[in-house]
Design an enzyme around this catalytic site. Structure first.
Site, PDB file in Angstrom:
ATOM      1  N   CYS A 209       0.805  -1.230   0.000  1.00  0.00           N
ATOM      2  CA  CYS A 209       0.000   0.000   0.000  1.00  0.00           C
ATOM      3  C   CYS A 209       0.839   1.281   0.000  1.00  0.00           C
ATOM      4  CB  CYS A 209      -0.973   0.040   1.165  1.00  0.00           C
ATOM      5  SG  CYS A 209      -1.339  -1.529   1.922  1.00  0.00           S
TER       6      CYS A 209
ATOM      7  N   ARG B 282       6.772 -11.128   5.510  1.00  0.00           N
ATOM      8  CA  ARG B 282       6.216 -11.002   6.850  1.00  0.00           C
ATOM      9  C   ARG B 282       6.876 -12.018   7.758  1.00  0.00           C
ATOM     10  NH1 ARG B 282      -0.166 -10.068   5.306  1.00  0.00           N
ATOM     11  NH2 ARG B 282       0.251  -8.260   3.963  1.00  0.00           N
TER      12      ARG B 282
ATOM     13  N   GLN C 143       1.496 -10.744  -3.615  1.00  0.00           N
ATOM     14  CA  GLN C 143       0.077 -10.399  -3.657  1.00  0.00           C
ATOM     15  C   GLN C 143      -0.278  -9.805  -5.013  1.00  0.00           C
ATOM     16  OE1 GLN C 143       0.176  -7.617  -0.281  1.00  0.00           O
ATOM     17  NE2 GLN C 143      -1.306  -8.956   0.720  1.00  0.00           N
TER      18      GLN C 143
ATOM     19  N   ASP D 124      -1.948  -7.229  -5.804  1.00  0.00           N
ATOM     20  CA  ASP D 124      -2.418  -6.160  -4.936  1.00  0.00           C
ATOM     21  C   ASP D 124      -2.718  -4.924  -5.759  1.00  0.00           C
ATOM     22  OD1 ASP D 124      -3.022  -5.007  -2.571  1.00  0.00           O
ATOM     23  OD2 ASP D 124      -0.983  -4.997  -1.773  1.00  0.00           O
TER      24      ASP D 124
ATOM     25  N   HIS E 113      -4.639  -0.834  -5.465  1.00  0.00           N
ATOM     26  CA  HIS E 113      -5.268   0.200  -4.652  1.00  0.00           C
ATOM     27  C   HIS E 113      -6.011   1.136  -5.570  1.00  0.00           C
ATOM     28  CE1 HIS E 113      -2.209  -1.547  -2.047  1.00  0.00           C
ATOM     29  NE2 HIS E 113      -3.084  -1.295  -1.090  1.00  0.00           N
TER      30      HIS E 113
ATOM     31  N   LYS F  82     -15.099  -4.167   4.996  1.00  0.00           N
ATOM     32  CA  LYS F  82     -14.530  -4.960   3.909  1.00  0.00           C
ATOM     33  C   LYS F  82     -15.468  -6.079   3.493  1.00  0.00           C
ATOM     34  CE  LYS F  82     -12.196  -8.252   6.903  1.00  0.00           C
ATOM     35  NZ  LYS F  82     -11.079  -9.134   7.128  1.00  0.00           N
TER      36      LYS F  82
ATOM     37  N   HIS G  69      -8.263  -1.070  -0.784  1.00  0.00           N
ATOM     38  CA  HIS G  69      -7.255  -2.113  -1.035  1.00  0.00           C
ATOM     39  C   HIS G  69      -8.010  -3.302  -1.595  1.00  0.00           C
ATOM     40  CE1 HIS G  69      -4.599  -0.585   2.373  1.00  0.00           C
ATOM     41  NE2 HIS G  69      -5.775  -0.245   2.844  1.00  0.00           N
TER      42      HIS G  69
HETATM   43 ZN   LIG Z   1      -3.149  -2.283   0.639  1.00  0.00          ZN
END
Ligand SMILES: [Zn+2]
Ligand SMILES: [Zn+2]
Length: 644
Positions: free
Chosen positions: A335, A364, A382, A384, A386, A470, A516
């Protein structure tokens, strides 16, 4: 003699004698109910069927149909296990024995490890005790007396010291076993009809590795043999499909000791599948109006301080890397990187929505011991993205995200899925950030989006993140197991921290809405789910090797090479098995490798320009002209067929 008032769920009231037990009331209603009864609920608390009522009561008889009953039943089976262990191995010290989602366990301390043969003996003894139809007797003991009674059970002494009141309850089962326990339990061992001991694992007293090492025996129990059999079959099937086992057998990926746990090596065959998964996503990003971005794997700590990760997420991050100018961190999330790209220039409302997508690898810190194959790792990628947009745009953006998520599921062969909407508490507490209007706007948008798509959705109140509501998408795989996959998550925390803005139509600067969203979630984990869903037999468009060419003898080797060249030219992934082995053995090997198509070529095929097609699932499909075969398979690949 005085009497008690018992109020039943239908509102009727019975007057019963002192000493009446729920079982007596059940029997007075119907013998059938008494037979099906497992436990009672008395004034809201679970209560043994054989424990006398103590005051006027609201009473409900719970049968095998009530979900709470299974826990009581399984906990009772755990007691049965402990009783059997003490009969066979009287020196054993007892830990705890709770029910769990898949059954129950009991922790034991004993110098000698239990063997698989012991497990079998214990199970046989459990059946013997079951047949004795012993009662689960509830007793009350004064704390001081109890501590003496349990003197040779140090873990129980510790629990009683810590938890027991002046008088505590315990349950006795047969002459040897008595357990400091709140209960409740089923009335007697005959009630337990179907159970199985499954495995032995190491555990620590109270889960703390500084404490004594224990042996944990896992088992499961169901109300009848049929349910138990179904469960055991499913376990067997899941074992066969275990992605760690298949990953090795099919040479898809590995985890290397020398490199460290939780870090995945994609081998060539796994690499092909990963490429297909990633290519599909990147193409979809571009087709759906996302921009493709790339952000660094390491960034300065200042960034993570600004984003709040160092304050709230540091325990999940790899520690700092000191360089000459500053300390850096491996990124645990993408992010902040995307936010820096958004914030790099002043945005006008005309540019919105801005959708930045990446296949971003994050790191992580998972604790040792919790990692699991591809499912729980320390480094993963990911898909991912945004989305930064205006309040007016959010509903359409959510609809697009959910449609995209459903396309992911369908493309990869998952027919069954459901959605969960996590909302806030309506402002009842102060744990959620952001104005009530924001929450209403976002939650309404999420709800309307699911309605527009006709999605089955469960609302889970008070489960949102503190920074926004979410939607999670869960898929059901071939074994009916539920997997969390896609998430679409609102966030007004990060836009505020980074002072994100856009110039609105009114000429003033506003904070954009930010979402996200990750649809595969983690590419590694998604790959693991795919392996288990297909049991390694990937549909032909995903199969790392789509066809294998099998010449019967060396005489056809030239022709086999031509076939191989033609397949590769057509964009099909093919392997020529030219080993000097019998063709039956080559077929068996290809079958083990779950290759969709085996093409056997002998003299006849060489003369006629054909191939004899064998499918891993359908068996012999007969001879076909090579060109026809190529066209058919190309069609299946192009349409991403998920059944062949
Ligand atoms: Zn994010
Ligand atoms: Zn117990």
């Amino acid at each position: 003699m005085s009497s008690l008032q018992v109020t039943l769920p239908d509102g009727s009231v019975q007057s019963v004698a002192q000493g009446t037990r729920p079982m007596d009331v059940a029997r007075s209603i119907s013998p059938r109910l008494a037979d099906d009864a497992v436990v009672a609920r008395v004034n809201g608390d679970l209560w043994d069927l054989t424990r006398p009522l103590e005051s006027d009561s609201r009473l409900q008889i719970l049968t095998t149909k009530n979900p709470e009953s299974l826990e009581v039943y399984r906990h009772s089976t755990a007691h049965l296990l402990a009783a059997a262990v003490l009969e066979l191995f009287p020196e054993t010290k007892l830990g705890i024995g709770p029910p769990i989602e898949t059954g129950f366990y009991y922790d034991f301390q004993r110098a000698t490890p239990f063997t698989p043969e012991d497990l079998q003996k214990i199970e046989e003894r459990m059946w013997e005790i079951q047949a004795r139809d012993l009662a689960y007797e509830r007793k009350y003991t004064a704390k001081g007396e109890g501590l003496k009674l349990y003197a040779d059970q140090p873990m129980k002494v510790q629990l009683i010291t810590e938890r027991a009141g002046d008088v505590f309850s315990e349950y006795k089962l047969g002459p040897h076993f008595i357990d400091f326990c709140r209960g409740p339990h089923v009335p007697s061992t005959k009630r337990i009809k179907a159970f199985k001991l499954l495995s032995i694992a190491g555990a620590y007293w109270k889960g703390d590795e500084k404490n004594a090492q224990l042996q944990r025996i896992y088992g499961t129990a169901f109300f009848n043999k049929k349910e138990l059999e179904d469960y055991l079959n499913k376990l067997e099937e899941a074992k066969k499909r275990d992605h760690r086992k298949l990953g090795q057998e099919l040479d898809l990926f590995s985890i290397q000791d020398l490199a460290g746990p939780g870090l995945i090596f994609f081998h060539p065959k796994g690499g092909i599948i990963r490429k297909l998964i990633e290519d599909w996503m990147r193409d979809q990003y571009l087709a759906r109006g996302y921009s493709l971005v790339y952000t660094p794997h390491v960034m300065r700590e200042d960034l993570w301080r600004t984003s709040g990760h160092l304050k709230n997420y540091a325990e999940n991050m790899f520690s700092g890397i000191e360089l000459d100018d500053a300390a850096y961190r491996l990124k645990p999330m993408n992010c902040p990187g995307h936010i820096l790209i958004y914030a790099d220039k002043l945005r006008s409302y005309r540019e919105l929505p801005v959708r930045l997508g990446e296949l971003g690898t994050v790191y992580r810190y998972e604790r040792s011991g919790v990692m699991h194959g591809l499912m729980r790792v320390r480094g993963f990628t990911q898909d991912d993205a945004h989305i930064f947009c205006t309040p007016e745009q959010i509903e359409d953006e959510i609809v697009n995200c959910l449609e995209f998520a459903i396309d992911v599921l369908k493309t990869f062969g998952f027919e069954d899925y459901e959605a969960e909407l996590s909302t806030w508490d309506g402002g009842a507490s102060s744990k959620y950030e952001g104005a009530a209007e924001l929450w209403t706007l976002a939650e309404d948008a999420l709800k309307r989006a699911t309605e527009r798509l006709g999605l089955r959705v469960t609302v889970i109140p008070d489960e949102a993140a503190f920074y926004g509501p979410k939607i999670d998408m869960k898929l059901l795989d071939a074994l009916g197991r539920k997997w969390q996959l896609s998430t679409v998550q609102f966030d007004w925390n990060l836009p505020a921290k980074f002072h994100l803005e856009y110039v609105a139509e009114d000429g003033k600067r506003h904070q954009p809405m930010m979402v996200h969203r990750a649809l595969y979630g983690s590419v590694e984990r998604f790959f693991g789910i795919l392996i288990e869903h297909y049991a390694g037999a990937f549909p032909v468009w995903l199969a790392p090797v789509q066809t294998v060419v099998l010449p019967i003898t060396d005489r056809q080797l030239e022709y086999a090479k031509n076939v191989q060249a033609r397949l590769e030219q057509a964009g099909l992934r093919s392997h020529l098995d030219d080993r000097k082995e019998k063709v039956n053995l080559k077929i068996r090997d290809a079958q083990m490798q779950k290759v969709p198509y085996m093409l056997v070529v002998g003299d006849r095929e060489a003369e006629s320009g054909s191939v004899s097609v064998r499918h891993r699932k359908h068996g012999d499909l007969g001879a076909k002209p090579l060109d026809q075969f190529v066209e058919e398979v190309r069609g299946l690949v192009a349409s991403k067929n998920v059944t062949e």
